[in-house]
Design a protein around this motif. Structure first.
Motif, PDB file in Angstrom:
ATOM      1  N   TYR A  96       0.389  -1.300  -0.349  1.00 53.71           N
ATOM      2  CA  TYR A  96      -0.194   0.124   0.271  1.00 53.71           C
ATOM      3  C   TYR A  96       0.642   1.012  -0.523  1.00 53.71           C
ATOM      4  N   ARG A  97       1.700   1.232   1.130  1.00 54.70           N
ATOM      5  CA  ARG A  97       3.192   2.618   0.663  1.00 54.70           C
ATOM      6  C   ARG A  97       3.696   2.428  -0.583  1.00 54.70           C
ATOM      7  N   GLN A  98       3.965   1.979  -1.081  1.00 52.53           N
ATOM      8  CA  GLN A  98       4.811   2.016  -2.499  1.00 52.53           C
ATOM      9  C   GLN A  98       3.724   2.184  -3.281  1.00 52.53           C
ATOM     10  N   SER A 115       4.922   6.014  -1.307  1.00 48.55           N
ATOM     11  CA  SER A 115       6.180   6.315  -0.539  1.00 48.55           C
ATOM     12  C   SER A 115       7.418   6.515  -0.679  1.00 48.55           C
ATOM     13  N   VAL A 116       8.477   7.210  -0.321  1.00 46.44           N
ATOM     14  CA  VAL A 116       9.141   7.483  -0.219  1.00 46.44           C
ATOM     15  C   VAL A 116       9.928   5.727   0.701  1.00 46.44           C
ATOM     16  N   ASN A 117       9.797   5.631   1.958  1.00 49.66           N
ATOM     17  CA  ASN A 117      10.664   4.498   2.280  1.00 49.66           C
ATOM     18  C   ASN A 117       9.271   3.690   2.653  1.00 49.66           C
ATOM     19  N   PRO A 118       8.625   2.596   1.631  1.00 49.87           N
ATOM     20  CA  PRO A 118       7.576   1.857   1.738  1.00 49.87           C
ATOM     21  C   PRO A 118       7.960   0.668   2.666  1.00 49.87           C
TER      22      PRO A 118
END
Length: 72
Positions: A22-24, A28-31
């Protein structure tokens, strides 16, 4: 048996793959930065679940509804 059930409910998860995905997906910079906090959170919830199970197991008979069903 009850300890196994409580461990499953406490959501022991070593690598939160869905959260990393989800973060990717949302840029996100750092998933993978969620790994350390997730491990700490799941460790605390699992430890709390085990302590709860052990405390209730030592208590009086039928003092807790979910655990008295599991006693033999």
């Amino acid at each position: 048996m009850c300890t196994f059930l409580i461990l499953n409910i406490s959501s022991l998860q070593l690598i939160p793959v869905n959260m990393i995905a989800y973060r990717q997906q949302y840029g996100s910079v750092n998933p993978a930065g969620i790994i350390a906090p997730a491990i700490v959170a799941t460790f605390i919830s699992t430890l709390t679940a085990v302590v709860y199970c052990k405390v209730k197991d030592r208590g009086g008979e039928y003092d807790s509804f979910p655990l008295w069903l599991c006693r033999q």
